[in-house]
Enzyme design. Structure first.
Site, mmCIF file in Angstrom:
data_model
loop_
_atom_site.group_PDB
_atom_site.id
_atom_site.type_symbol
_atom_site.label_atom_id
_atom_site.label_comp_id
_atom_site.label_asym_id
_atom_site.label_seq_id
_atom_site.Cartn_x
_atom_site.Cartn_y
_atom_site.Cartn_z
ATOM 1 N N SER A 1 1.610 -9.929 -0.368
ATOM 2 C CA SER A 1 1.283 -8.502 -0.377
ATOM 3 C C SER A 1 1.438 -7.807 0.962
ATOM 4 O O SER A 1 1.568 -6.581 1.013
ATOM 5 C CB SER A 1 -0.153 -8.302 -0.879
ATOM 6 O OG SER A 1 -1.051 -9.049 -0.077
ATOM 7 N N LYS B 1 0.799 -1.227 0.000
ATOM 8 C CA LYS B 1 0.000 0.000 0.000
ATOM 9 C C LYS B 1 0.835 1.282 0.000
ATOM 10 O O LYS B 1 0.357 2.333 -0.437
ATOM 11 C CB LYS B 1 -0.943 0.004 1.204
ATOM 12 C CG LYS B 1 -2.081 -0.994 1.129
ATOM 13 C CD LYS B 1 -3.137 -0.571 0.137
ATOM 14 C CE LYS B 1 -4.391 -1.415 0.249
ATOM 15 N NZ LYS B 1 -5.471 -0.947 -0.658
#
Length: 327
Positions: free
Chosen positions: A304, A51
């Site tokens: 991720s 992110k």
């Protein structure tokens, strides 16, 4: 669509602010699957997830007056952490709105980074309503978690790193939620090599993007507690970017259940020596469950994020296969 040029510009913009993460071959998974499997260790990113790429790209393009007013977003945790980190580094202040489903370890880390935290309702949609209210009343600058071209372009830089490090890659496995990562990575890798398959992996219950693609338009889904908490939340009924990009660019969407996600977390720890959260383990989960047996050629799976509550991680490693209510 987001162009390759836009993603390349994002890479140049954020390169000094993020970490270029390793892509390493997994001997265990390669032997199991019968083809080379490499893991993109994005959970080694500065804030523990991908992110930071999109958040940094978006904040760097705000005017000074927009930064001075403050930044706001809804988040399931990792976007909020990335925004809080980037805002603090650039002299701004973040307000992060989250639902009660966000794990406490993620909430406390966002507070530690100096952000103002609002806990609202029991869904991402509830949190977004609070964001909209504060934007209207206080003039804060909203940076959405996924449905924005600057966010998508930032996440797409991860795709550029994969094809640069692994030119022979045939398929990329991408955790799928609101679609910012999947859309960005797919746009990047397919612009370089259109034949690369990009496969979205998400949890079985509350898979908003999968339900929306199946319906042909954005739909709301009920949110449930999951090991893959970062993949929770809707895609927004007024979704302007990621729905269409994922619908067009993803070759397939694969669902994994809670026990399979738990198995992915355990494998990452026991065989890869990596601590990942549920959302980061879904690619491994899909491989272990043989749901990708039809995929041919070298595979890259994106890990991720690694922002898992360590007590939960210990329980999973010790055999826990379900989580919380509604499991």
């Amino acid at each position: 669509m987001i162009s390759l040029e836009t993603i390349e510009q994002a890479r140049e913009r954020i390169v000094k602010h993020i970490r270029s993460t390793p892509l390493v071959m997994s001997a265990a998974l390669s032997e199991l699957i019968g083809t080379q499997v490499s893991l993109k260790l994005e959970h080694h990113q500065l804030t523990g997830s991908f992110k930071l790429r999109g958040a940094t790209n978006a904040i760097l393009q705000l005017s000074q007056s927009e930064r001075n007013r403050g930044i706001i977003a809804a988040s399931t945790g990792n976007h909020g952490r990335a925004l809080s980190y980037a805002a603090q580094a650039m002299g701004s202040r973040a307000t992060i709105c989250m639902s009660r489903l966000v794990p406490e370890n993620k909430v406390s880390e966002i507070r530690r980074l100096g952000a103002s935290v609002r806990i609202v309702g029991s869904s991402q949609d509830d949190a977004q309503e609070e964001v909209d209210r504060l934007v209207a009343e206080e003039g804060l600058s909203m940076i959405p978690p996924f449905d924005h071209p600057r966010i998508i372009a930032g996440q797409g830089t991860l795709g550029l790193e994969i094809v640069q490090a692994m030119p022979q890659v045939a398929a990329v496995l991408v955790p799928l939620s609101g679609g910012g990562l999947a859309a960005g990575v797919a746009a990047a890798v397919k612009a370089v090599r259109p034949e690369i398959k990009v496969i979205g992996i998400t949890m079985e219950r509350g898979a908003a993007m999968k339900a929306s693609i199946d319906a042909g338009h954005p739909v709301q889904v009920e949110e449930h507690r999951s090991f893959a908490d970062s993949l929770g939340g809707g895609i927004g009924l007024a979704n302007a970017w990621t729905f269409q990009m994922c619908k067009i660019l993803l070759d397939e969407v694969v669902l994994v259940d809670e026990s399979e996600i738990a198995a992915g977390i355990r494998h990452a720890y026991e065989y890869e020596r990596q601590i990942v959260e549920g959302a980061g383990a879904v690619g491994i989960a899909a491989l272990l469950s043989e749901k990708l047996a039809h995929v041919e050629g070298p595979i890259a799976a994106i890990l991720s994020g690694g922002n898992i509550d360590m007590a939960l991680h210990r329980n999973v490693v010790n055999g826990l296969n379900t989580i919380g209510e509604g499991s």
